[in-house]
Design an enzyme around this catalytic site. Structure first.
Site, mmCIF file in Angstrom:
data_model
loop_
_atom_site.group_PDB
_atom_site.id
_atom_site.type_symbol
_atom_site.label_atom_id
_atom_site.label_comp_id
_atom_site.label_asym_id
_atom_site.label_seq_id
_atom_site.Cartn_x
_atom_site.Cartn_y
_atom_site.Cartn_z
ATOM 1 N N CYS A 261 16.169 -0.050 19.886
ATOM 2 C CA CYS A 261 15.761 -1.065 20.874
ATOM 3 C C CYS A 261 15.574 -2.456 20.286
ATOM 4 O O CYS A 261 15.317 -3.409 21.019
ATOM 5 C CB CYS A 261 14.481 -0.611 21.587
ATOM 6 S SG CYS A 261 13.016 -0.781 20.558
ATOM 7 N N SER B 165 -17.437 5.868 3.859
ATOM 8 C CA SER B 165 -18.605 5.049 4.186
ATOM 9 C C SER B 165 -19.176 5.460 5.542
ATOM 10 O O SER B 165 -20.247 4.993 5.919
ATOM 11 C CB SER B 165 -18.225 3.568 4.187
ATOM 12 O OG SER B 165 -17.161 3.366 5.095
ATOM 13 N N ARG C 221 0.828 -1.208 0.000
ATOM 14 C CA ARG C 221 0.000 0.000 0.000
ATOM 15 C C ARG C 221 0.866 1.263 0.000
ATOM 16 O O ARG C 221 0.516 2.266 -0.616
ATOM 17 C CB ARG C 221 -0.945 -0.019 1.201
ATOM 18 C CG ARG C 221 -2.023 -1.101 1.039
ATOM 19 C CD ARG C 221 -2.988 -1.095 2.198
ATOM 20 N NE ARG C 221 -3.521 0.215 2.446
ATOM 21 C CZ ARG C 221 -3.805 0.697 3.665
ATOM 22 N NH1 ARG C 221 -3.618 -0.050 4.738
ATOM 23 N NH2 ARG C 221 -4.271 1.908 3.809
ATOM 24 N N HIS D 241 -5.688 9.200 10.767
ATOM 25 C CA HIS D 241 -5.237 7.805 10.846
ATOM 26 C C HIS D 241 -3.757 7.624 10.532
ATOM 27 O O HIS D 241 -3.318 6.509 10.284
ATOM 28 C CB HIS D 241 -6.087 6.930 9.916
ATOM 29 C CG HIS D 241 -7.511 6.778 10.374
ATOM 30 N ND1 HIS D 241 -8.517 6.263 9.584
ATOM 31 C CD2 HIS D 241 -8.091 7.087 11.566
ATOM 32 C CE1 HIS D 241 -9.660 6.258 10.269
ATOM 33 N NE2 HIS D 241 -9.434 6.768 11.456
HETATM 34 P P1 OAD Z 1 -14.443 2.915 2.814
HETATM 35 O O1 OAD Z 1 -13.760 1.958 1.893
HETATM 36 O O2 OAD Z 1 -15.171 2.372 3.986
HETATM 37 O O3 OAD Z 1 -15.503 3.778 1.991
HETATM 38 C C1 OAD Z 1 -15.179 4.384 0.781
HETATM 39 C C2 OAD Z 1 -16.396 5.186 0.343
HETATM 40 O O4 OAD Z 1 -16.049 5.886 -0.827
HETATM 41 C C3 OAD Z 1 -17.632 4.343 0.025
HETATM 42 O O5 OAD Z 1 -18.754 4.931 0.658
HETATM 43 C C4 OAD Z 1 -17.737 4.440 -1.505
HETATM 44 O O6 OAD Z 1 -19.103 4.425 -1.935
HETATM 45 C C5 OAD Z 1 -17.118 5.793 -1.748
HETATM 46 N N1 OAD Z 1 -16.500 5.978 -3.079
HETATM 47 C C6 OAD Z 1 -15.837 5.075 -3.835
HETATM 48 N N2 OAD Z 1 -15.352 5.655 -4.945
HETATM 49 C C7 OAD Z 1 -15.708 6.966 -4.877
HETATM 50 C C8 OAD Z 1 -15.484 8.102 -5.734
HETATM 51 N N3 OAD Z 1 -14.796 8.009 -6.881
HETATM 52 N N4 OAD Z 1 -16.013 9.285 -5.348
HETATM 53 C C9 OAD Z 1 -16.737 9.412 -4.194
HETATM 54 N N5 OAD Z 1 -16.953 8.383 -3.363
HETATM 55 C C10 OAD Z 1 -16.462 7.177 -3.698
HETATM 56 O O7 OAD Z 1 -13.348 3.985 3.246
HETATM 57 P P2 OAD Z 1 -13.356 4.978 4.490
HETATM 58 O O8 OAD Z 1 -14.699 5.520 4.749
HETATM 59 O O9 OAD Z 1 -12.235 5.921 4.258
HETATM 60 O O10 OAD Z 1 -9.370 2.901 8.986
HETATM 61 O O11 OAD Z 1 -12.949 3.996 5.648
HETATM 62 C C11 OAD Z 1 -12.745 4.544 6.927
HETATM 63 C C12 OAD Z 1 -11.667 3.814 7.651
HETATM 64 O O12 OAD Z 1 -11.958 2.414 7.692
HETATM 65 C C13 OAD Z 1 -10.302 3.856 6.996
HETATM 66 O O13 OAD Z 1 -9.571 5.026 7.280
HETATM 67 C C14 OAD Z 1 -9.631 2.673 7.590
HETATM 68 C C15 OAD Z 1 -10.746 1.695 7.339
HETATM 69 O O14 OAD Z 1 -10.716 0.510 7.925
HETATM 70 C C16 OAD Z 1 -8.255 2.412 9.571
HETATM 71 O O15 OAD Z 1 -7.404 1.793 8.946
HETATM 72 C C17 OAD Z 1 -8.145 2.726 11.020
#
Ligand code: OAD
Length: 239
Positions: free
Chosen positions: A136, A175, A54, A103
């Site tokens: 360490c 999301s 990543r 994060h």
């Molecule tokens: P998600 O993968 O949960 O959600 C991505 C969102 O982006 C979804 O609602 C999709 O519908 C939307 N999406 C996809 N392509 C898009 C585009 N081109 N334009 C607009 N929207 C689009 O990702 P996050 O919400 O970022 O945490 O997830 C939150 C956290 O959960 C992350 O930071 C990570 C993860 O597990 C940790 O690692 C602590």
């Protein structure tokens, strides 16, 4: 203005979102099973390899029109804070100046015991033990927040302050499932800000009075929003 971003904002840069199924080598793992301290303890080589993949993808990726539009927006509104759940550094690379990384940052590496940052390390071969801390001897780990860990306190306070003081809150490509970021749009709405949600799908997104839904890809919706508010800005590029 406060803008909360999630993995969807980087999707058009070619970086998979969290809730997309993993592909190839990683198809049999769920991100939630790799992004925990327990996973690192159980299988440090597997977790290191996943983050290396990543990290390399994030460094290869380029900011897309959504990142660029948000960077441009910072020049157009009196005060704008980007609060991101992303660890890919693309907002800063797009030119955004006020970015709160909730994060962490996948391009940074630190000691898993003492948190000392590591500037250099030798990559092990795939499947090999992670590199170790010079001080360490504990394993090095990515400087990101894993499930079950607390968020960096300073970042969280900056995020809350931005949300409490904003008139307009934009949630882009998230999301909205992971706390505490998921609460931020509702805090903004509760303190009277207008809230707009930009996402390719509104399934699972909350609705309510004062919450506007802009359905579409962030790389199209955000430049469009800029263009309609500041004709000629186009959303891409600066100055
Ligand atoms: P998600 O993968 O949960 O959600 C991505 C969102 O982006 C979804 O609602 C999709 O519908 C939307 N999406 C996809 N392509 C898009 C585009 N081109 N334009 C607009 N929207 C689009 O990702 P996050 O919400 O970022 O945490 O997830 C939150 C956290 O959960 C992350 O930071 C990570 C993860 O597990 C940790 O690692 C602590």
């Amino acid at each position: 203005m406060a803008v909360l971003t999630g993995a969807g904002v980087s999707a058009e840069s070619g970086l998979p979102t969290f809730r997309d199924a993993l592909t190839g080598l990683w198809a049999k793992h769920r991100p939630e099973d790799l992004a925990t301290p327990e996973a690192f303890e159980r299988n440090p080589a597997l977790v290191w390899d996943w983050y290396r993949m990543r990290r390399e993808a994030a460094l290869r990726a380029e900011p897309n029109p959504a990142h660029l539009a948000l960077a441009r927006l910072e020049d157009l509104v009196p005060r704008l804070t980007i609060i991101t759940q992303n660890v890919d550094g693309l907002h800063r690379r797009a030119g955004s100046r006020t970015v709160v990384e909730l994060h962490g940052d996948i391009t940074r590496v630190r000691c898993s015991r003492e948190s000392t940052p590591a500037d250099t390390w030798v990559e092990p071969p795939a499947g090999g033990e992670p590199p170790k801390c010079d001080g360490c001897g504990a394993y090095l780990r990515p400087d990101v927040v894993w499930f079950g860990e607390t968020l960096p306190e300073k970042a969280l306070h900056r995020a809350w302050a931005a949300v409490y003081h904003c008139d307009f809150f934009l949630a882009v490509g998230t999301s909205n499932l992971v706390e505490p970021a998921a609460t931020l749009p509702w805090l903004a709405a509760a303190q009277g800000a207008m809230v707009a949600v930009v996402n390719t799908t509104m399934d699972g997104q909350r609705s309510g009075i004062g919450i506007h839904h802009l359905t579409g890809a962030a790389g199209e919706v955000l430049p469009g929003l800029l263009e309609s508010a500041w004709p000629g800005s186009g959303g891409v590029g600066r100055g």
